[in-house]
Design a protein around this motif. Sequence first.
Motif, short mmCIF file in Angstrom:
data_model
loop_
_atom_site.label_atom_id
_atom_site.label_comp_id
_atom_site.label_asym_id
_atom_site.label_seq_id
_atom_site.Cartn_x
_atom_site.Cartn_y
_atom_site.Cartn_z
N ASN A 260 47.12 30.68 49.19
CA ASN A 260 48.32 30.17 49.84
C ASN A 260 48.12 28.74 50.36
N ARG A 261 46.95 28.50 50.93
CA ARG A 261 46.64 27.16 51.45
C ARG A 261 46.55 26.13 50.32
N GLU A 262 46.23 26.61 49.13
CA GLU A 262 46.18 25.72 47.97
C GLU A 262 47.52 25.63 47.26
N GLY A 263 48.52 26.33 47.80
CA GLY A 263 49.86 26.30 47.21
C GLY A 263 50.01 27.18 45.99
N LEU A 264 49.07 28.09 45.78
CA LEU A 264 49.11 28.96 44.60
C LEU A 264 49.70 30.32 44.98
N TYR A 265 50.95 30.28 45.42
CA TYR A 265 51.62 31.51 45.87
C TYR A 265 51.90 32.45 44.70
N ASN A 266 51.96 31.90 43.49
CA ASN A 266 52.30 32.71 42.32
C ASN A 266 51.12 33.55 41.83
N VAL A 267 49.90 33.22 42.23
CA VAL A 267 48.72 33.96 41.77
C VAL A 267 48.65 35.31 42.48
N GLN A 268 48.61 36.37 41.69
CA GLN A 268 48.57 37.72 42.24
C GLN A 268 47.12 38.15 42.49
N ILE A 269 46.96 39.14 43.36
CA ILE A 269 45.64 39.70 43.66
C ILE A 269 45.72 41.20 43.45
N GLU A 270 44.84 41.72 42.59
CA GLU A 270 44.86 43.15 42.29
C GLU A 270 43.51 43.77 42.59
N CYS A 271 43.55 45.06 42.90
CA CYS A 271 42.34 45.82 43.19
C CYS A 271 41.97 46.67 41.97
N LEU A 272 40.74 46.55 41.52
CA LEU A 272 40.24 47.36 40.42
C LEU A 272 39.73 48.69 40.94
N ASN A 273 39.74 49.70 40.09
CA ASN A 273 39.25 51.02 40.49
C ASN A 273 37.73 51.04 40.62
N ALA A 274 37.07 50.28 39.77
CA ALA A 274 35.61 50.28 39.76
C ALA A 274 35.06 49.29 40.78
N ASN A 275 33.74 49.35 40.98
CA ASN A 275 33.09 48.48 41.95
C ASN A 275 32.46 47.25 41.31
N ASP A 276 32.94 46.88 40.13
CA ASP A 276 32.50 45.64 39.51
C ASP A 276 33.62 45.11 38.64
N GLY A 277 33.37 44.02 37.96
CA GLY A 277 34.38 43.48 37.07
C GLY A 277 35.29 42.44 37.70
N ASP A 278 34.88 41.86 38.85
CA ASP A 278 35.69 40.81 39.48
C ASP A 278 35.94 39.69 38.48
N HIS A 279 37.19 39.26 38.37
CA HIS A 279 37.49 38.16 37.46
C HIS A 279 38.87 37.59 37.73
N TYR A 280 39.11 36.41 37.16
CA TYR A 280 40.43 35.80 37.20
C TYR A 280 40.99 35.81 35.79
N ASP A 281 42.23 36.27 35.65
CA ASP A 281 42.88 36.33 34.34
C ASP A 281 43.92 35.21 34.26
N PRO A 282 43.62 34.14 33.52
CA PRO A 282 44.56 33.01 33.44
C PRO A 282 45.85 33.35 32.69
N ARG A 283 45.81 34.41 31.87
CA ARG A 283 46.99 34.77 31.10
C ARG A 283 48.09 35.30 32.00
N THR A 284 47.72 35.98 33.08
CA THR A 284 48.70 36.56 33.99
C THR A 284 48.64 35.96 35.40
N ASP A 285 47.79 34.93 35.55
CA ASP A 285 47.60 34.31 36.87
C ASP A 285 47.27 35.37 37.92
N THR A 286 46.22 36.13 37.65
CA THR A 286 45.86 37.24 38.54
C THR A 286 44.37 37.23 38.86
N VAL A 287 44.07 37.33 40.14
CA VAL A 287 42.69 37.52 40.61
C VAL A 287 42.48 39.01 40.76
N ARG A 288 41.51 39.55 40.04
CA ARG A 288 41.23 40.98 40.12
C ARG A 288 39.86 41.19 40.77
N LEU A 289 39.87 41.98 41.84
CA LEU A 289 38.65 42.21 42.60
C LEU A 289 38.24 43.68 42.53
#
Length: 239
Positions: free
Chosen positions: A60-89
């Motif tokens: 938000n401070r960077e003005g990237l309000y459109n970037v979504q944040i999703e929670c993964l079921n597993a305890n690894d695999g953190d990544h950013y998906d540029p195709r959907t503008d999504t940070v997955r943790l």
Amino acid sequence: MYGGYYGYGYYFDPTYFLVLIGLVLCLGASALVNSTMRKYSKIRNMRGITGAEAARNLLNREGLYNVQIECLNANDGDHYDPRTDTVRLSYNNYNGTSVTAVSVAAHECGHAIQHAHGYAPMSIRAALVPVVNIGSNLSIPLIFLGVLLSWNQTLIQLGIWAFALTVIFQLVTLPVEFNASRRAIVKVEEYGLLGSEEVSGGKKVLTAAALTYVAGAASSALQLLRLILLYGGNRRRRD
């Protein structure tokens, strides 16, 4: 003859040392990152914010309000998906309040910032993905097929070049990962997401994680060198 069965006995292949060196590098980097992340996953950040909250705050401070944040079921695999503008943790980093959780979340946001700013190495890496996926699947089969077909150098060279594409991809990945970590540390400090003493821990977490990419690239480069030494010549082996 480099190794394998020849005549009445087996001969040691000295190029296996290259594989062993790569294996040691990867195992060492993996042990380091696991140890470092475990250590700082036990340290709660002073603000008590979760990785997801830190990510949202930073974006938000960077003005990237459109970037979504999703929670993964597993305890690894953190990544950013540029195709959907999504940070997955991963589940632990999304919900956790540790120094590790905030640091990893900030790193993935660093990729989102790269994407928003058109960071060139990230664009190059994205363009290489489809080609590398094909090359990584075909490289070894092409080499083996070339060997079976009386050392067909065209197929062998195509296989080596296909494998080289994966090495190039990993080399391009290095500045992308290091730059994302640098952006992450700058932002968590600037926005006060971690305390001054916690920032030091965050740097250690992200440096250890980046070293796994260095080890992976080095291991692949050594494997490429081995393929060139074994199959890159124009001669045919005798049975």
